[in-house]
Design an enzyme around this catalytic site. Structure first.
Site, PDB file in Angstrom:
ATOM      1  N   GLN A 101       0.801  -1.195  -0.145  1.00 51.41           N
ATOM      2  CA  GLN A 101      -0.010   0.118   0.123  1.00 51.41           C
ATOM      3  C   GLN A 101       0.887   1.180  -0.087  1.00 51.41           C
ATOM      4  O   GLN A 101       0.525   2.443  -0.137  1.00 51.41           O
ATOM      5  CB  GLN A 101      -0.900   0.016   1.336  1.00 51.41           C
ATOM      6  CG  GLN A 101      -1.753  -1.021   1.218  1.00 51.41           C
ATOM      7  CD  GLN A 101      -2.635  -1.085   2.702  1.00 51.41           C
ATOM      8  OE1 GLN A 101      -2.266  -2.132   3.578  1.00 51.41           O
ATOM      9  NE2 GLN A 101      -3.227   0.003   3.052  1.00 51.41           N
ATOM     10  N   HIS A 119      -1.103   1.751  -4.436  1.00 50.45           N
ATOM     11  CA  HIS A 119      -1.567   2.904  -4.186  1.00 50.45           C
ATOM     12  C   HIS A 119      -0.378   4.138  -5.017  1.00 50.45           C
ATOM     13  O   HIS A 119      -0.694   5.312  -4.807  1.00 50.45           O
ATOM     14  CB  HIS A 119      -1.537   3.624  -2.802  1.00 50.45           C
ATOM     15  CG  HIS A 119      -2.525   2.844  -2.296  1.00 50.45           C
ATOM     16  ND1 HIS A 119      -2.645   2.838  -0.697  1.00 50.45           N
ATOM     17  CD2 HIS A 119      -3.604   2.088  -2.551  1.00 50.45           C
ATOM     18  CE1 HIS A 119      -3.694   1.898  -0.359  1.00 50.45           C
ATOM     19  NE2 HIS A 119      -4.496   1.691  -1.401  1.00 50.45           N
ATOM     20  N   CYS A 130      -2.279  13.242 -21.336  1.00 45.83           N
ATOM     21  CA  CYS A 130      -1.691  12.353 -22.385  1.00 45.83           C
ATOM     22  C   CYS A 130      -1.475  11.094 -21.222  1.00 45.83           C
ATOM     23  O   CYS A 130      -1.120   9.885 -21.902  1.00 45.83           O
ATOM     24  CB  CYS A 130      -0.797  12.535 -23.216  1.00 45.83           C
ATOM     25  SG  CYS A 130       0.784  12.853 -22.112  1.00 45.83           S
ATOM     26  N   CYS A 152       3.314  17.051 -23.826  1.00 47.12           N
ATOM     27  CA  CYS A 152       2.496  17.799 -24.289  1.00 47.12           C
ATOM     28  C   CYS A 152       2.063  18.917 -23.457  1.00 47.12           C
ATOM     29  O   CYS A 152       1.133  19.782 -23.604  1.00 47.12           O
ATOM     30  CB  CYS A 152       0.911  16.925 -24.299  1.00 47.12           C
ATOM     31  SG  CYS A 152       0.520  16.633 -22.454  1.00 47.12           S
ATOM     32  N   GLY A 189       2.299  -4.457   8.900  1.00 43.47           N
ATOM     33  CA  GLY A 189       1.932  -2.981   9.131  1.00 43.47           C
ATOM     34  C   GLY A 189       0.946  -2.474   8.654  1.00 43.47           C
ATOM     35  O   GLY A 189       1.029  -1.277   8.140  1.00 43.47           O
ATOM     36  N   PRO A 216       1.975  -4.211  15.625  1.00 45.76           N
ATOM     37  CA  PRO A 216       2.009  -3.885  16.964  1.00 45.76           C
ATOM     38  C   PRO A 216       0.726  -4.039  17.548  1.00 45.76           C
ATOM     39  O   PRO A 216       0.301  -4.390  19.040  1.00 45.76           O
ATOM     40  CB  PRO A 216       2.677  -2.517  17.149  1.00 45.76           C
ATOM     41  CG  PRO A 216       3.571  -2.397  16.075  1.00 45.76           C
ATOM     42  CD  PRO A 216       2.579  -3.026  15.057  1.00 45.76           C
TER      43      PRO A 216
END
Length: 251
Positions: A101, A119, A130, A152, A189, A216
């Site tokens: 992620q 992500h 473009c 562009c 995590g 944790p």
């Protein structure tokens, strides 16, 4: 004292498809803030106020300023032993896949040969017209302020999946397939509050994968896991590696 029982160790050693799913926690171990939740404000803005197409449309300068600030933090952070253990595991076996992620680029810098960045990546930008993509450092665009397409001349935006946007369907399909086929899944995590990564983990579990969570705190996925380790990946993963491969030291 071993962290994992012998049957789980054997299951991992014999796995012909192993998936790591990583979230913000592994980056936090390297000193990268999550920018969400308590203490996550930047100039009195919440991440949810800036990481949206509407925010970029209304004030692209402000959004780029935030991402330029975050990119500097990521550049100054270093991969931790959790990142490095995953990278070595991938290099050891073609059966090991990585889905993250995180957008900070620490997995590539740790030496991971391949990964799916669900992500996006904070060091990339893409053209709003473009759709051409650029690496900000390699393409000489690693400066502050607005950035423009070399082809562009249209405005570039961070190559990040913002709130309210759809995932890259090709990446998502690859992720589903990897998780469906996996025999072991490490979930590291991640808060499991983002539906797609959580569902990827559950897909692996429902298809028979051994689930191992390193976090944790307990999460919405904890009860679905075979093993939960309430610690840091940089401490737990090297110990698991040493149990699995005692004759192959990490260093």
């Amino acid at each position: 004292m071993e962290l994992l029982p012998k049957d789980s160790l054997e299951q991992i050693r014999n796995a012909r498809s192993l998936v790591f799913l990583t979230g913000a926690g592994i980056s936090h171990e390297s000193g990268i803030p999550t920018f969400r939740g308590e203490g996550g404000l930047w100039k009195n803005f919440k991440a949810e106020d800036l990481a949206t197409p509407k925010a970029f449309q209304n004030n692209p300068e402000l959004v780029w300023e935030w991402y330029d600030f975050r990119r500097e933090i990521c550049k100054n952070a270093n991969p931790n032993p959790g990142h490095l253990t995953i990278a070595k595991w991938q290099k050891k076996s073609n059966f090991v896949s990585l889905i993250t992620q995180n957008v900070d680029g620490l997995h590539p810098r740790s030496g991971s040969p391949s990964l799916l960045e669900l992500h996006g990546n904070i060091f990339r930008a893409r053209c709003t017209k473009c759709s051409e993509k650029f690496h900000l450092v390699d393409d000489g665009l690693d400066h502050s302020g607005l950035k423009y397409c070399k082809y562009c001349e249209s405005l570039l935006r961070p190559d990040i999946v913002w709130f309210g946007e759809e995932y890259d369907q090709n990446l998502l399909t690859k992720g589903w397939e990897l998780c469906k086929q996996s025999q072991v899944v490490f979930v590291i995590g991640t808060s499991a509050n983002v539906s797609v990564p959580a569902n990827l983990a559950l897909t692996a579990i429902r298809n028979g994968a051994l689930g191992i969570e390193i976090n944790p705190e307990e999460t919405n996925l904890t009860l679905s896991m075979k093993h939960h380790f309430g610690g840091k990946s940089g401490e737990v993963l090297p110990k698991i590696w040493n149990e699995l491969f005692p004759n192959e030291p990490l260093e």
